[in-house]
Design a protein around this motif. Structure first.
Motif: not given
Length: 206
Positions: A18-37
């Motif tokens: 579960e912690s590794l899945r959450k890490h991947m979700l966190a990286v997805e979240t950050a990548m979406r933010a950078y794509a928007l920026k």
């Protein structure tokens, strides 16, 4: 172009932690933010972030030969499914030992946010509230200097990643932190009631 659902299906199939899945979700979240920026495609960048560690549980670092471990095995599978080379190369590039240069902005961003999301997560989980909303940029910078904290997080990668993107370190931390705060509940970082035990288990179907 693979969809988020395609990526999430692979994450669930290959990763039980579960912690590794959450890490991947966190990286997805950050990548979406950078794509928007940066005016890039949020879907492809988000998918790259979500999928980047999907094979880690099965093929951990240095367990086998360099071409038969994470992320090489995962990328081999992605290529067999016809995934775009831009995503495959970004995933390979987030690990130094693959020797794959980070040429695209997507690849540079993935490398830059990967370790940082781990540091922010750790910073949140040591808070009494266990909430990422209680983390700030100054606190993350302080944790970066504490080498005993979150020993597995490579501080140099965070610094070098921000430099490669041409973003000041504090701004870089702020972008990723704000994105994670916006998606706190899905990341298991929404916090616990004050009276709850510090050992409360975080879980979700994400």
């Amino acid at each position: 172009m693979p969809t988020r659902a395609d990526a999430l299906s692979l994450v669930h199939e290959w990763t039980q932690s579960e912690s590794l899945r959450k890490h991947m979700l966190a990286v997805e979240t950050a990548m979406r933010a950078y794509a928007l920026k940066l005016g890039e495609d949020q879907e492809s960048w988000g998918v790259a972030g979500l999928i980047h560690d999907f094979d880690y549980e099965r093929f951990p670092n240095e367990a086998q030969a360099a071409d038969a471990e994470h992320p090489a095995e995962g990328v081999r599978h992605l290529r067999s499914l016809g995934w775009p080379e831009a995503i495959c190369e970004a995933v390979l590039g987030h690990a130094h030992y693959t020797g794959v240069p980070r040429v695209s902005t997507m690849a540079k961003a993935l490398f830059a946010v990967d370790e940082l999301t781990g540091l922010i997560t750790a910073s949140a989980l040591v808070k009494p509230s266990k909430a990422v909303r209680d983390v700030d940029v100054a606190g993350v910078r302080k944790k970066m200097k504490d080498k005993a904290f979150a020993r597995g997080v490579n501080r140099d990668d965070i610094v070098q990643g921000a430099e490669a993107l041409g973003v000041p370190l504090d701004e870089h931390i702020g972008i990723v932190l704000a994105a994670m705060q916006e998606n706190a509940e899905a990341l298991g970082l929404g916090g616990v009631p004050p009276a709850a035990s510090a050992s409360t288990t975080i879980s979700s179907d994400a």
